[in-house]
Motif scaffolding. Sequence first.
Motif, PDB file in Angstrom:
ATOM      1  N   MET A  21      86.893 -45.527  -5.896  1.00 53.78           N
ATOM      2  CA  MET A  21      86.154 -46.246  -6.915  1.00 53.78           C
ATOM      3  C   MET A  21      86.921 -46.145  -8.235  1.00 53.78           C
ATOM      4  SD  MET A  21      82.303 -45.523  -8.045  1.00 53.78           S
ATOM      5  CE  MET A  21      81.467 -46.703  -9.022  1.00 53.78           C
ATOM      6  N   SER A  22      87.246 -47.274  -8.814  1.00 53.97           N
ATOM      7  CA  SER A  22      87.986 -47.263 -10.076  1.00 53.97           C
ATOM      8  C   SER A  22      87.018 -47.129 -11.242  1.00 53.97           C
ATOM      9  CB  SER A  22      88.813 -48.541 -10.227  1.00 53.97           C
ATOM     10  OG  SER A  22      87.964 -49.637 -10.422  1.00 53.97           O
ATOM     11  N   THR A  23      87.399 -46.299 -12.170  1.00 55.53           N
ATOM     12  CA  THR A  23      86.577 -46.117 -13.360  1.00 55.53           C
ATOM     13  C   THR A  23      87.262 -46.815 -14.515  1.00 55.53           C
ATOM     14  OG1 THR A  23      87.675 -44.058 -13.833  1.00 55.53           O
ATOM     15  CG2 THR A  23      85.653 -43.925 -12.548  1.00 55.53           C
ATOM     16  N   GLY A  24      86.863 -48.022 -14.815  1.00 57.17           N
ATOM     17  CA  GLY A  24      87.438 -48.785 -15.906  1.00 57.17           C
ATOM     18  C   GLY A  24      86.366 -49.140 -16.912  1.00 57.17           C
ATOM     19  N   LYS A  25      86.778 -49.786 -17.949  1.00 59.68           N
ATOM     20  CA  LYS A  25      85.846 -50.240 -18.972  1.00 59.68           C
ATOM     21  C   LYS A  25      85.591 -51.722 -18.792  1.00 59.68           C
ATOM     22  CE  LYS A  25      86.023 -47.223 -22.801  1.00 59.68           C
ATOM     23  NZ  LYS A  25      86.034 -47.220 -24.239  1.00 59.68           N
ATOM     24  N   ASN A  26      84.357 -52.113 -18.967  1.00 57.19           N
ATOM     25  CA  ASN A  26      83.972 -53.517 -18.871  1.00 57.19           C
ATOM     26  C   ASN A  26      83.811 -54.081 -20.273  1.00 57.19           C
ATOM     27  OD1 ASN A  26      83.767 -53.623 -16.012  1.00 57.19           O
ATOM     28  ND2 ASN A  26      81.879 -52.445 -16.176  1.00 57.19           N
ATOM     29  N   PHE A  27      84.399 -55.249 -20.478  1.00 59.85           N
ATOM     30  CA  PHE A  27      84.342 -55.901 -21.783  1.00 59.85           C
ATOM     31  C   PHE A  27      83.820 -57.321 -21.631  1.00 59.85           C
ATOM     32  CE2 PHE A  27      87.543 -52.645 -22.449  1.00 59.85           C
ATOM     33  CZ  PHE A  27      87.196 -52.157 -23.694  1.00 59.85           C
ATOM     34  N   LEU A  28      83.057 -57.727 -22.619  1.00 60.03           N
ATOM     35  CA  LEU A  28      82.652 -59.119 -22.749  1.00 60.03           C
ATOM     36  C   LEU A  28      83.505 -59.695 -23.869  1.00 60.03           C
ATOM     37  CD1 LEU A  28      80.610 -61.227 -21.734  1.00 60.03           C
ATOM     38  CD2 LEU A  28      79.163 -60.591 -23.639  1.00 60.03           C
ATOM     39  N   VAL A  29      84.222 -60.771 -23.579  1.00 60.26           N
ATOM     40  CA  VAL A  29      85.178 -61.335 -24.526  1.00 60.26           C
ATOM     41  C   VAL A  29      84.685 -62.701 -24.977  1.00 60.26           C
ATOM     42  CG1 VAL A  29      87.571 -62.051 -24.851  1.00 60.26           C
ATOM     43  CG2 VAL A  29      87.057 -60.087 -23.410  1.00 60.26           C
ATOM     44  N   GLY A  30      84.468 -62.834 -26.276  1.00 57.27           N
ATOM     45  CA  GLY A  30      84.082 -64.112 -26.865  1.00 57.27           C
ATOM     46  C   GLY A  30      85.254 -64.697 -27.634  1.00 57.27           C
ATOM     47  N   ILE A  31      85.509 -65.984 -27.413  1.00 54.14           N
ATOM     48  CA  ILE A  31      86.640 -66.648 -28.051  1.00 54.14           C
ATOM     49  C   ILE A  31      86.092 -67.687 -29.025  1.00 54.14           C
ATOM     50  CG2 ILE A  31      88.691 -68.051 -27.653  1.00 54.14           C
ATOM     51  CD1 ILE A  31      88.810 -66.664 -24.873  1.00 54.14           C
ATOM     52  N   PHE A  32      86.620 -67.654 -30.250  1.00 57.66           N
ATOM     53  CA  PHE A  32      86.160 -68.537 -31.322  1.00 57.66           C
ATOM     54  C   PHE A  32      87.318 -69.417 -31.781  1.00 57.66           C
ATOM     55  CE2 PHE A  32      83.440 -64.871 -31.350  1.00 57.66           C
ATOM     56  CZ  PHE A  32      82.180 -65.365 -31.633  1.00 57.66           C
ATOM     57  N   ASP A  33      86.963 -70.620 -32.275  1.00 60.13           N
ATOM     58  CA  ASP A  33      87.956 -71.545 -32.816  1.00 60.13           C
ATOM     59  C   ASP A  33      88.156 -71.384 -34.319  1.00 60.13           C
ATOM     60  OD1 ASP A  33      88.754 -72.839 -30.507  1.00 60.13           O
ATOM     61  OD2 ASP A  33      87.162 -74.332 -30.632  1.00 60.13           O
ATOM     62  N   ASP A  34      87.117 -70.920 -35.015  1.00 59.25           N
ATOM     63  CA  ASP A  34      87.142 -70.894 -36.470  1.00 59.25           C
ATOM     64  C   ASP A  34      86.874 -69.481 -36.974  1.00 59.25           C
ATOM     65  OD1 ASP A  34      87.243 -71.811 -39.094  1.00 59.25           O
ATOM     66  OD2 ASP A  34      85.106 -72.310 -39.127  1.00 59.25           O
ATOM     67  N   GLU A  35      87.617 -69.062 -37.987  1.00 55.92           N
ATOM     68  CA  GLU A  35      87.465 -67.708 -38.518  1.00 55.92           C
ATOM     69  C   GLU A  35      86.132 -67.511 -39.231  1.00 55.92           C
ATOM     70  OE1 GLU A  35      89.845 -67.359 -42.526  1.00 55.92           O
ATOM     71  OE2 GLU A  35      90.955 -68.577 -41.087  1.00 55.92           O
ATOM     72  N   ASP A  36      85.639 -68.537 -39.932  1.00 55.59           N
ATOM     73  CA  ASP A  36      84.366 -68.401 -40.637  1.00 55.59           C
ATOM     74  C   ASP A  36      83.207 -68.241 -39.658  1.00 55.59           C
ATOM     75  OD1 ASP A  36      85.607 -68.602 -43.115  1.00 55.59           O
ATOM     76  OD2 ASP A  36      85.502 -70.798 -43.092  1.00 55.59           O
ATOM     77  N   VAL A  37      83.245 -68.987 -38.562  1.00 59.09           N
ATOM     78  CA  VAL A  37      82.218 -68.864 -37.527  1.00 59.09           C
ATOM     79  C   VAL A  37      82.253 -67.459 -36.933  1.00 59.09           C
ATOM     80  CG1 VAL A  37      81.483 -69.749 -35.279  1.00 59.09           C
ATOM     81  CG2 VAL A  37      82.267 -71.339 -37.035  1.00 59.09           C
ATOM     82  N   MET A  38      83.472 -66.947 -36.711  1.00 53.97           N
ATOM     83  CA  MET A  38      83.611 -65.615 -36.145  1.00 53.97           C
ATOM     84  C   MET A  38      83.083 -64.541 -37.103  1.00 53.97           C
ATOM     85  SD  MET A  38      86.992 -63.454 -35.159  1.00 53.97           S
ATOM     86  CE  MET A  38      87.385 -63.419 -36.882  1.00 53.97           C
ATOM     87  N   ILE A  39      83.375 -64.656 -38.393  1.00 54.50           N
ATOM     88  CA  ILE A  39      82.888 -63.680 -39.381  1.00 54.50           C
ATOM     89  C   ILE A  39      81.361 -63.694 -39.411  1.00 54.50           C
ATOM     90  CG2 ILE A  39      82.795 -63.152 -41.858  1.00 54.50           C
ATOM     91  CD1 ILE A  39      85.407 -62.329 -40.849  1.00 54.50           C
ATOM     92  N   ASP A  40      80.767 -64.890 -39.390  1.00 51.02           N
ATOM     93  CA  ASP A  40      79.301 -64.984 -39.364  1.00 51.02           C
ATOM     94  C   ASP A  40      78.741 -64.365 -38.086  1.00 51.02           C
ATOM     95  OD1 ASP A  40      79.268 -66.237 -41.816  1.00 51.02           O
ATOM     96  OD2 ASP A  40      79.197 -68.269 -40.969  1.00 51.02           O
ATOM     97  N   ALA A  41      79.407 -64.608 -36.960  1.00 52.11           N
ATOM     98  CA  ALA A  41      78.959 -64.042 -35.684  1.00 52.11           C
ATOM     99  C   ALA A  41      79.040 -62.524 -35.708  1.00 52.11           C
ATOM    100  CB  ALA A  41      79.792 -64.608 -34.543  1.00 52.11           C
ATOM    101  N   ILE A  42      80.091 -61.988 -36.308  1.00 52.33           N
ATOM    102  CA  ILE A  42      80.233 -60.532 -36.395  1.00 52.33           C
ATOM    103  C   ILE A  42      79.089 -59.941 -37.208  1.00 52.33           C
ATOM    104  CG2 ILE A  42      81.636 -58.687 -37.397  1.00 52.33           C
ATOM    105  CD1 ILE A  42      84.099 -60.366 -36.652  1.00 52.33           C
ATOM    106  N   SER A  43      78.795 -60.557 -38.339  1.00 52.11           N
ATOM    107  CA  SER A  43      77.708 -60.056 -39.190  1.00 52.11           C
ATOM    108  C   SER A  43      76.370 -60.106 -38.464  1.00 52.11           C
ATOM    109  CB  SER A  43      77.635 -60.874 -40.479  1.00 52.11           C
ATOM    110  OG  SER A  43      78.829 -60.763 -41.194  1.00 52.11           O
ATOM    111  N   LYS A  44      76.084 -61.220 -37.802  1.00 51.54           N
ATOM    112  CA  LYS A  44      74.810 -61.354 -37.093  1.00 51.54           C
ATOM    113  C   LYS A  44      74.718 -60.382 -35.924  1.00 51.54           C
ATOM    114  CE  LYS A  44      74.246 -66.196 -38.328  1.00 51.54           C
ATOM    115  NZ  LYS A  44      74.374 -67.586 -37.851  1.00 51.54           N
TER     116      LYS A  44
END
Length: 175
Positions: free
Chosen positions: A1-24
């Motif tokens: 059994m491998s013990t790894g880390k699971n990540f959810l990766v979100g990809i954004f097109d715009d930096e302002d949208v990403m900054i707002d998403a981070i804050s929320k």
Amino acid sequence: MSTGKNFLVGIFDDEDVMIDAISKMRNTGVKIHEVYTPFPVHGLDTALGYKPSNLPIAAFLFGMTGTILALTMQIGMLGFDWPMDIGGKPYIPLPSFIPVSFELTILFSALGMVFTFFIISDLKPYKMPYMFDRRSTDDKFVMAIDLDSNKESSDVLTQVLKENGAVEINTQKID
């Protein structure tokens, strides 16, 4: 059994949208592992809640080490090891020590900062960093969320990312 880390990766097109998403997302209690951008984004460190760096303190300490070493070396050589009487001037002429002291201060600060940055950032010549998405070096903004450190499920976090403007969402496992 491998013990790894699971990540959810979100990809954004715009930096302002990403900054707002981070804050929320941070306001709702989501712990963000890291954000990768193709260029420096102003305000990203405050949005992620990073504290100011201690590198200026390290630079000051390295500079003081260089200054003390330069003065000790010059006073030891010209005042004690090999004193020279040049035109009746004192054996320890401090004004003439300024250029060497300045240069060693700058040298020690610069080299010390480089090595300190590499150590703090965990950058090693033999370690390849993991890239969640290659497009983060071109034109996309990537947000990685560690699923193991968040109490919300993957489905809830996926929905939150969609609501906050992520154009693409995927899961990745790192061993």
